[in-house]
Scaffold this motif. Structure first.
Motif, mmCIF file in Angstrom:
data_model
loop_
_atom_site.group_PDB
_atom_site.id
_atom_site.type_symbol
_atom_site.label_atom_id
_atom_site.label_comp_id
_atom_site.label_asym_id
_atom_site.label_seq_id
_atom_site.Cartn_x
_atom_site.Cartn_y
_atom_site.Cartn_z
ATOM 1 N N ALA A 195 5.759 2.106 4.585
ATOM 2 C CA ALA A 195 6.436 3.200 5.664
ATOM 3 C C ALA A 195 7.759 3.362 4.832
ATOM 4 O O ALA A 195 8.101 2.090 4.037
ATOM 5 C CB ALA A 195 7.108 3.268 6.948
ATOM 6 N N GLU A 196 8.048 3.971 4.293
ATOM 7 C CA GLU A 196 9.467 3.959 3.413
ATOM 8 C C GLU A 196 11.205 5.026 3.435
ATOM 9 O O GLU A 196 10.489 6.089 3.884
ATOM 10 C CB GLU A 196 9.570 3.876 1.661
ATOM 11 N N THR A 197 12.265 4.293 3.185
ATOM 12 C CA THR A 197 13.372 5.395 3.490
ATOM 13 C C THR A 197 13.210 6.176 2.089
ATOM 14 O O THR A 197 12.409 6.281 1.707
ATOM 15 C CB THR A 197 14.126 4.750 3.433
ATOM 16 N N SER A 198 14.023 7.395 2.549
ATOM 17 C CA SER A 198 14.583 8.160 1.860
ATOM 18 C C SER A 198 14.937 7.703 0.091
ATOM 19 O O SER A 198 15.040 8.536 -0.690
ATOM 20 C CB SER A 198 15.348 9.764 2.063
ATOM 21 N N GLN A 199 15.531 6.425 0.345
ATOM 22 C CA GLN A 199 16.080 5.661 -1.221
ATOM 23 C C GLN A 199 15.047 5.031 -1.262
ATOM 24 O O GLN A 199 14.725 4.790 -2.825
ATOM 25 C CB GLN A 199 17.177 5.137 -1.039
ATOM 26 N N GLY A 200 13.680 5.361 -1.130
ATOM 27 C CA GLY A 200 12.735 4.533 -1.802
ATOM 28 C C GLY A 200 12.291 3.345 -1.331
ATOM 29 O O GLY A 200 11.984 2.668 -1.978
ATOM 30 N N GLU A 201 12.855 2.895 0.048
ATOM 31 C CA GLU A 201 12.709 0.876 0.092
ATOM 32 C C GLU A 201 11.948 0.940 1.157
ATOM 33 O O GLU A 201 11.541 1.819 2.631
ATOM 34 C CB GLU A 201 14.429 1.119 1.206
ATOM 35 N N VAL A 202 11.267 0.211 1.282
ATOM 36 C CA VAL A 202 9.866 -0.329 1.593
ATOM 37 C C VAL A 202 10.236 -0.932 3.222
ATOM 38 O O VAL A 202 10.318 -2.140 3.308
ATOM 39 C CB VAL A 202 8.722 -1.060 0.183
ATOM 40 N N ARG A 203 9.593 0.150 4.257
ATOM 41 C CA ARG A 203 10.387 -0.558 5.803
ATOM 42 C C ARG A 203 9.289 -1.327 5.642
ATOM 43 O O ARG A 203 9.094 -2.301 7.044
ATOM 44 C CB ARG A 203 11.193 -0.286 5.939
ATOM 45 N N ALA A 204 7.834 -1.289 6.250
ATOM 46 C CA ALA A 204 6.378 -1.356 6.457
ATOM 47 C C ALA A 204 5.427 -1.216 5.863
ATOM 48 O O ALA A 204 5.560 -0.467 4.661
ATOM 49 C CB ALA A 204 6.665 -0.870 7.686
ATOM 50 N N PHE A 205 4.473 -1.858 6.306
ATOM 51 C CA PHE A 205 3.031 -1.749 5.358
ATOM 52 C C PHE A 205 2.102 -2.326 6.714
ATOM 53 O O PHE A 205 2.072 -2.385 7.177
ATOM 54 C CB PHE A 205 2.765 -3.185 3.835
ATOM 55 N N LEU A 206 0.660 -1.221 6.052
ATOM 56 C CA LEU A 206 0.292 -0.849 6.837
ATOM 57 C C LEU A 206 -1.394 -1.061 5.933
ATOM 58 O O LEU A 206 -1.547 0.160 5.139
ATOM 59 C CB LEU A 206 -0.168 0.273 7.917
ATOM 60 N N ALA A 218 3.003 -4.156 -3.953
ATOM 61 C CA ALA A 218 2.961 -5.539 -3.322
ATOM 62 C C ALA A 218 4.683 -6.362 -4.211
ATOM 63 O O ALA A 218 4.759 -6.952 -2.796
ATOM 64 C CB ALA A 218 2.054 -6.180 -4.068
ATOM 65 N N PRO A 219 5.218 -6.184 -4.495
ATOM 66 C CA PRO A 219 6.501 -7.580 -4.859
ATOM 67 C C PRO A 219 7.367 -6.664 -3.221
ATOM 68 O O PRO A 219 7.686 -7.798 -2.481
ATOM 69 C CB PRO A 219 7.274 -6.330 -5.902
ATOM 70 N N ALA A 220 7.534 -5.095 -2.891
ATOM 71 C CA ALA A 220 8.440 -4.833 -1.430
ATOM 72 C C ALA A 220 7.358 -5.593 -0.551
ATOM 73 O O ALA A 220 8.420 -6.271 0.793
ATOM 74 C CB ALA A 220 8.347 -2.644 -1.939
ATOM 75 N N VAL A 221 6.230 -5.396 -0.324
ATOM 76 C CA VAL A 221 5.449 -5.878 0.531
ATOM 77 C C VAL A 221 6.021 -7.121 0.628
ATOM 78 O O VAL A 221 6.113 -8.302 1.568
ATOM 79 C CB VAL A 221 3.954 -5.638 0.552
ATOM 80 N N LEU A 222 5.570 -8.310 -0.341
ATOM 81 C CA LEU A 222 6.062 -9.802 -0.724
ATOM 82 C C LEU A 222 7.624 -9.411 0.120
ATOM 83 O O LEU A 222 7.311 -10.664 0.699
ATOM 84 C CB LEU A 222 5.560 -10.537 -1.754
ATOM 85 N N ARG A 223 8.413 -9.042 0.279
ATOM 86 C CA ARG A 223 10.061 -8.874 0.595
ATOM 87 C C ARG A 223 9.719 -9.274 2.147
ATOM 88 O O ARG A 223 10.571 -9.717 2.345
ATOM 89 C CB ARG A 223 10.627 -8.268 -0.457
ATOM 90 N N LEU A 224 9.032 -8.003 2.268
ATOM 91 C CA LEU A 224 8.589 -7.648 4.429
ATOM 92 C C LEU A 224 8.130 -9.354 4.157
ATOM 93 O O LEU A 224 8.740 -9.712 5.535
ATOM 94 C CB LEU A 224 7.997 -6.589 3.989
ATOM 95 N N PHE A 225 6.779 -9.794 3.314
ATOM 96 C CA PHE A 225 6.457 -10.979 4.584
ATOM 97 C C PHE A 225 7.426 -12.486 4.281
ATOM 98 O O PHE A 225 7.781 -13.120 4.979
ATOM 99 C CB PHE A 225 5.215 -11.805 3.564
#
Length: 174
Positions: A69-80, A19-26
């Protein structure tokens, strides 16, 4: 985006820990909307500072059809988030999979991830034996979002208005 960059993103099931990573996307997308003069879609305040939005995103991350969807470093770049139709849209007349949430980073290194996520949703529907997918989106502003879904093979079905927020429901038969 190069094929190598596309392959650098991996899909995995989401959880409330995302949730924190997805909130950062928003927050990132809202800041971009404000910068381009489109605060009507989701407002101008960071969702990570609004308790109701924090709850909505946390609940969405807990859905069984939630993915990141995340990078190999674990950074969330998208949410579905996939699942049942939203309560404010007309009920489907046949079994369907509904795209409840789609949000992607504005980072140019992940350009095209939204289209990839829509193709992923199609694959999830097929795997579940469902031949119909629907989505709704903001129908105001320039109309670019509606055109994006149309470019993914979706057709306009109906419009709605939630307290001054214009929406469009689109569908696709697989």
């Amino acid at each position: 985006m190069t094929d190598a960059a596309k392959e650098a993103l991996a899909m995995r099931r989401a959880s409330v820990a995302d949730a924190p990573a997805v909130l950062r996307l928003f927050d990132e997308v809202i800041a971009w909307f404000v910068a381009i003069g489109n605060p009507q879609q989701w407002g101008s305040q960071a969702w990570s500072s609004i308790p109701r939005r924090i709850t909505q995103v946390t609940d969405a991350c807990a859905l069984p059809g939630a993915w990141v969807a995340e990078t190999s470093q674990g950074e969330v770049r998208a949410f579905l988030a996939l699942g049942d139709a939203m309560p404010y849209v007309p009920a489907a007349v046949e079994p369907e999979l509904y795209v409840r949430v789609l949000i992607a980073s504005r980072d140019p290194r992940v350009r095209g991830i939204g289209r990839r996520l829509m193709a992923f949703a199609d694959g999830q529907a097929r795997a579940a034996g469902v031949a119909y997918v629907r989505v709704d989106c903001y129908a105001g502003g320039s109309g670019d979002l509606v055109r994006f879904y149309e470019s993914c093979g979706y057709e306009r079905l109906s419009t709605f208005n939630m307290e001054g927020w214009p929406g469009q429901v689109l569908g696709r038969r697989l």
